[in-house]
Design an enzyme around this catalytic site. Structure first.
Site: not given
Ligand code: GTP
Ligand code: SPV
Ligand code: MN
Length: 590
Positions: A81, A209, A218, A238, A260, A262, A287, A376
């Protein structure tokens, strides 16, 4: 010419006629060679995939280990983004707020229409009718995305209820969110993501993207929907949505907002650790959540999406077996690396060796990671082994707890509970997190990200917090609000908390608090568990580490809230007095 036909400002109702008129206007503006109305059928998906493969824009993966799965490589300058190119165009700049980039709607339309003029010559214009939320849900909303990217069509088919049923609902209801998208020349100098909340419309140019291009996600489900939600008395957030089934047979529905990359997808798909038998975690959404006050005084939520656009790096059988299994068929991978066996690969994968990096270059560690850090997978939510059937419930699910969180190596403890709804709104407004690869720009920089909505709130945060505060009145039985942090680090940069499956220990305490059973101590920042209040059986963490994770550094928190006060002051007259009062009281407790 302009595709804008009536005066800017008032929200418009789109009649079926205006749908066809709008398509006509866009057609004459963009000059496509063909128009394709998407039905959402399997045959359409297969035909578009074949076309992309034939053009070399998409690669079929190993048909034995990853059947019906594809690798797509985006332009190397178009991998995340772009917040600096994302605008909220309201008549009054104050309505967009200091939290958004703003442009006058007439200027923005002029700028965008100049870019769109003739941009689809030689291309197909796809009309994508989609529904955000269960197709029969009164809480769901529809939109139409016009795009010249077949990749966008394929992704929208997985991420939304796309095609004929959505078009029928749009024709029946007569209103929808209008999204116009073109990849243009994928030139970062000619890339803008514009939102017109007063017109319920979006114009996005120059990126193919993720959130820049899949306009249901979003752009619609957060930026435009948050505006609509404010007007109509609900919330577009979110947040992941999860069902927690306890060993005693209770189910709690929990929503959690983390910025994002996290941990939303991972928490939404959590696999309970062996040491906590009898628990099941089922996923409703990973999400986005739309939350409505119910007649019963509780908050009810739906997931407007039907698929996951998840971060690939870090996904492994060890971190999340379900996520890993889910993406082994019918998945689209974007910007991951490739092994000699034609299998997708990314950092954190337990086996396999990448031979080509995310740009398709011969693997060379000197070029950085093999997979792009924001690479992704796109996959249907129904492939999740723990898909919650409640995700189809037209009325949504009642929420017991809302969790805010961020990625913070210091300060924020593992978990704390807000004193009440109003304090919870302050806790949400105070969320800060280290930046990630999900947006372009520096990574690892701590920034304020209220409610994990900094990039997504479609209006002034001051008004947004006022709206959040108003739920104190609207809800007689509001969810309890919590804050978590899985990302505390020691001096060597090692995570103090194991995270992933073990996060269930924190969720368990949260459900106990919701049931008025869990023990806690009162601290100046809220209620916190003592080490003995968390179920730690079978988890070996040194007592001093746990103590560190559950510590409140009063001096550091005073500084934190003082800096928050400075940040909130930029919202001036739009900052609700009640939030300022809440902050003053929180400071006094410190
Ligand atoms: P968006 O799709 O961007 O909104 O991201 P998201 O909030 O769904 O994050 P996602 O669960 O994909 O995790 C993002 C990164 O954080 C990955 O590399 C995970 O491995 C890492 N991660 C997720 N949960 C944990 C956790 O509990 N501890 C740690 N250390 N890392 C984590
Ligand atoms: C985020 O960035 O919080 C995502 C990926 O979930 S995107 O669809 O690019 O916003
Ligand atoms: Mn997201």
């Amino acid at each position: 010419m302009s595709v804008q036909s009536d005066a800017h400002g008032a929200p418009r109702q789109h009649t079926p006629q205006s749908l066809d008129a709008w398509i006509d206007e866009v057609r004459s503006l963009t000059q496509p060679s063909h128009i394709h109305w998407c039905t959402g059928s399997d045959a359409e998906y297969a035909a578009l995939t074949s076309e992309l493969i034939a053009r070399g824009e998409c690669l079929p993966l190993n048909a034995d280990s990853f059947p019906e799965s594809y690798l797509y490589r985006s332009a190397p300058n178009d991998v995340a983004r772009v917040e600096h190119l994302t605008f909220v165009c309201t008549n009054d700049p104050v309505d967009a707020g200091p939290n958004n980039h703003w442009m006058a709607p007439s200027d923005a339309h002029q700028k965008m229409d100049a870019l769109f003029a003739g941009c689809m010559r030689g291309r197909t214009l796809y009309v994508i009718p989609y529904c955000m939320g269960p197709i029969d849900s009164p809480l769901a909303r529809c939109g139409i995305e016009i795009t010249d990217s077949a990749y966008v069509v394929l992704n929208m088919r997985i991420m939304t209820r796309m095609g004929t049923p959505a078009l029928e609902r749009i024709r029946r209801e007569g209103h929808f969110v209008r999204g116009l998208h073109s990849i243009g020349q994928l030139d970062p100098e000619q890339r803008f993501i514009m939102h017109f909340p007063e017109e319920l419309s979006i114009k996005s140019f120059g990126s193919g993207y993720g959130g820049n291009a899949l306009l249901g996600k979003k752009c619609h489900a957060l930026r435009i929907a948050s505006w609509q939600a404010r007007d109509e008395g609900w919330l577009a957030e979110h947040m992941l949505l999860v069902a927690l089934d306890s060993p005693t047979g209770e189910t709690h529905y929990v929503a959690a907002a983390f910025p994002s990359a996290c941990g939303k997808t991972n928490l939404a798909m959590l696999i309970p650790p062996d040491a906590l038998p009898g628990w099941t975690v089922r996923t409703i959404g990973d999400d986005i959540a739309w939350l409505h006050p119910g007649k019963d005084g509780r908050l009810w939520a739906i997931n407007p999406e039907s698929g996951y656009f998840g971060v690939a790096p870090g996904t492994s059988p060890k971190s999340n077996r379900n996520a890993y299994e889910m993406i082994r068929r019918n998945a689209i991978f974007t910007n991951v690396a490739l092994t000699a066996e034609n299998e997708p690969w990314w950092e954190g994968m337990p086996a396999g060796t990448p031979v080509k990096d995310w740009q398709g270059r011969k693997m060379d560690p000197a070029n950085g990671p093999a997979a792009h850090p924001n690479s992704r997978f796109t996959v249907s939510a129904r492939q999740n082994p723990n898909y919650a059937h409640e995700a189809e419930a037209a009325g949504g699910v009642p929420i017991s707890a809302i969790i805010f969180g961020g990625r913070r190596r210091s300060l924020a403890p593992l978990v704390f509970e807000a004193r009440n709804w109003r304090h919870g709104v302050l806790v949400g407004a105070g969320v800060a997190s280290e930046t990630t690869a999900a947006a372009t720009g520096a990574v690892g920089v701590l920034r304020r990200d209220p409610m994990a909505m900094k990039p997504f709130a479609g209006y002034n945060f001051g008004d947004y917090w006022r709206h959040w505060l108003s739920f104190d009145e609207r809800l007689t039985n509001p969810p309890k609000i919590f804050h978590v942090n899985w990302f505390r680090q020691d001096a060597q940069g090692k995570f103090l908390w194991p995270g992933f499956s073990e996060n269930l220990r924190v969720l368990k305490w949260i459900t106990e608090r919701v049931n008025n059973r869990g023990a806690a101590r009162e601290t100046p920042i809220g209620y916190m568990p003592n080490a003995s209040d968390l179920d730690m059986q079978g988890l070996d963490i040194p007592p001093e580490t746990l103590e560190e994770l559950l510590k409140v550094d009063v001096n550091a928190w005073r500084e934190e809230l003082t800096s928050l006060e400075t940040e909130l002051s930029q919202y001036g007259a739009r900052l609700p007095a009640a939030l300022q009062t809440e902050l003053s009281e929180a400071l006094k407790r410190l």
